[in-house]
Design a protein around this motif. Structure first.
Motif, PDB file in Angstrom:
ATOM      1  N   ALA A 118       0.842  -1.194   0.000  1.00 59.29           N
ATOM      2  CA  ALA A 118       0.000   0.000   0.000  1.00 59.29           C
ATOM      3  C   ALA A 118       0.879   1.247   0.000  1.00 59.29           C
ATOM      4  CB  ALA A 118      -0.914   0.009   1.221  1.00 59.29           C
ATOM      5  N   ASP A 119       0.550   2.200  -0.887  1.00 56.98           N
ATOM      6  CA  ASP A 119       1.300   3.453  -0.975  1.00 56.98           C
ATOM      7  C   ASP A 119       0.651   4.460  -0.031  1.00 56.98           C
ATOM      8  OD1 ASP A 119       2.653   5.757  -1.607  1.00 56.98           O
ATOM      9  OD2 ASP A 119       2.515   5.474  -3.780  1.00 56.98           O
ATOM     10  N   LEU A 120       1.247   4.683   1.127  1.00 51.40           N
ATOM     11  CA  LEU A 120       0.668   5.553   2.148  1.00 51.40           C
ATOM     12  C   LEU A 120       0.653   7.022   1.735  1.00 51.40           C
ATOM     13  CD1 LEU A 120       2.207   3.915   5.331  1.00 51.40           C
ATOM     14  CD2 LEU A 120       0.031   3.433   4.216  1.00 51.40           C
ATOM     15  N   GLU A 121       1.382   7.370   0.680  1.00 44.62           N
ATOM     16  CA  GLU A 121       1.395   8.749   0.196  1.00 44.62           C
ATOM     17  C   GLU A 121       0.276   9.005  -0.814  1.00 44.62           C
ATOM     18  OE1 GLU A 121       3.438  10.965   1.582  1.00 44.62           O
ATOM     19  OE2 GLU A 121       4.082   9.294   2.839  1.00 44.62           O
ATOM     20  N   LYS A 133     -15.740   6.079   0.268  1.00 44.53           N
ATOM     21  CA  LYS A 133     -14.796   5.225  -0.460  1.00 44.53           C
ATOM     22  C   LYS A 133     -13.394   5.775  -0.237  1.00 44.53           C
ATOM     23  CE  LYS A 133     -17.745   3.140  -3.840  1.00 44.53           C
ATOM     24  NZ  LYS A 133     -17.938   2.745  -5.198  1.00 44.53           N
ATOM     25  N   VAL A 134     -12.570   4.967   0.409  1.00 44.74           N
ATOM     26  CA  VAL A 134     -11.174   5.323   0.639  1.00 44.74           C
ATOM     27  C   VAL A 134     -10.351   4.476  -0.321  1.00 44.74           C
ATOM     28  CG1 VAL A 134      -9.291   5.425   2.303  1.00 44.74           C
ATOM     29  CG2 VAL A 134     -11.643   5.804   3.071  1.00 44.74           C
ATOM     30  N   THR A 135      -9.590   5.145  -1.165  1.00 43.78           N
ATOM     31  CA  THR A 135      -8.763   4.449  -2.153  1.00 43.78           C
ATOM     32  C   THR A 135      -7.300   4.565  -1.753  1.00 43.78           C
ATOM     33  OG1 THR A 135     -10.367   4.986  -3.878  1.00 43.78           O
ATOM     34  CG2 THR A 135      -8.176   4.300  -4.600  1.00 43.78           C
ATOM     35  N   VAL A 136      -6.646   3.419  -1.657  1.00 36.88           N
ATOM     36  CA  VAL A 136      -5.225   3.362  -1.316  1.00 36.88           C
ATOM     37  C   VAL A 136      -4.518   2.744  -2.519  1.00 36.88           C
ATOM     38  CG1 VAL A 136      -3.485   2.489   0.284  1.00 36.88           C
ATOM     39  CG2 VAL A 136      -5.794   3.032   1.119  1.00 36.88           C
ATOM     40  N   GLN A 137      -3.698   3.541  -3.189  1.00 33.93           N
ATOM     41  CA  GLN A 137      -2.979   3.051  -4.358  1.00 33.93           C
ATOM     42  C   GLN A 137      -1.933   2.025  -3.934  1.00 33.93           C
ATOM     43  OE1 GLN A 137      -3.726   3.847  -7.554  1.00 33.93           O
ATOM     44  NE2 GLN A 137      -5.391   5.103  -6.763  1.00 33.93           N
ATOM     45  N   LYS A 138      -1.629   1.111  -4.839  1.00 28.98           N
ATOM     46  CA  LYS A 138      -0.584   0.122  -4.584  1.00 28.98           C
ATOM     47  C   LYS A 138       0.764   0.658  -5.056  1.00 28.98           C
ATOM     48  CE  LYS A 138      -3.342  -4.087  -5.152  1.00 28.98           C
ATOM     49  NZ  LYS A 138      -3.484  -5.316  -5.959  1.00 28.98           N
ATOM     50  N   LEU A 139       1.807   0.255  -4.371  1.00 30.86           N
ATOM     51  CA  LEU A 139       3.162   0.563  -4.823  1.00 30.86           C
ATOM     52  C   LEU A 139       3.462  -0.282  -6.057  1.00 30.86           C
ATOM     53  CD1 LEU A 139       4.993   0.507  -1.383  1.00 30.86           C
ATOM     54  CD2 LEU A 139       4.619   2.515  -2.821  1.00 30.86           C
ATOM     55  N   PRO A 140       4.253   0.229  -6.984  1.00 27.79           N
ATOM     56  CA  PRO A 140       4.602  -0.607  -8.144  1.00 27.79           C
ATOM     57  C   PRO A 140       5.423  -1.807  -7.678  1.00 27.79           C
ATOM     58  CG  PRO A 140       5.863   1.438  -8.153  1.00 27.79           C
ATOM     59  CD  PRO A 140       4.877   1.544  -7.032  1.00 27.79           C
ATOM     60  N   PRO A 141       5.259  -2.933  -8.355  1.00 28.67           N
ATOM     61  CA  PRO A 141       6.038  -4.100  -7.926  1.00 28.67           C
ATOM     62  C   PRO A 141       7.529  -3.837  -8.095  1.00 28.67           C
ATOM     63  CG  PRO A 141       4.907  -4.534 -10.004  1.00 28.67           C
ATOM     64  CD  PRO A 141       4.452  -3.190  -9.527  1.00 28.67           C
TER      65      PRO A 141
END
Length: 155
Positions: A118-121, A133-141
């Motif tokens: 999870a990308d906390l930024e 709706k809370v959207t948490v982007q994923k970090l790139p692999p």
């Protein structure tokens, strides 16, 4: 003669929020704050959806304004959604009174353990039609490590 504590006394203490030091049985039971948080979490339904590039947390918030909702990240990986729903005080207007009160009022809270990717930024929250709706982007692999080539010298 042994003092018997009636269940109604515990209920009244909870309603009046009597300090715990006045409550003899608190040594063996969870704290009031813990129980209040547990009730608030149990009464707040939520869905968690994983998309290829993000996690979406959908939480029902009917009748709550966006400015009354708090979204935070605690301990580097715990998403916390909290707030409080107040009862509309229309009881005394024109002699009207409640005949039945079923809608849940009071504090609400949900905690979600965020995965490592999870990308906390990159967290956003939108409340529309009673659903937050809370959207948490994923970090790139992470890129796979390329093998390091070592040149062999001839001796």
């Amino acid at each position: 003669m042994e003092f018997v504590r009636l269940p109604i006394v515990s209920i009244l203490e909870d309603m009046l929020e009597v300090p715990e030091e006045h409550n003899e049985k608190s040594r063996n039971n969870p704290s009031r704050a813990y129980m209040r948080d547990a009730k608030a979490m149990a009464a707040t339904p939520a869905d968690v959806i994983e998309h290829p590039n993000a996690y979406v947390f959908a939480v029902d918030m009917p009748g709550i304004k966006g400015e009354e909702i708090k979204v935070q990240v605690e301990n580097e990986n715990v998403l916390v959604v909290s707030g409080e729903r107040q009862r509309e005080n229309k009881e005394n207007e024109g002699g009207a009174k409640y005949v039945r009160m079923e809608r849940r009022m009071g504090k609400f809270m949900r905690k979600f353990q965020l995965p490592e990717n999870a990308d906390l930024e990159k967290i956003s929250a939108v409340c529309h039609d009673g659903v937050l709706k809370v959207t948490v982007q994923k970090l790139p692999p992470p890129e796979p490590k390329k093998p390091k080539t070592i040149q062999v010298q001839v001796a």
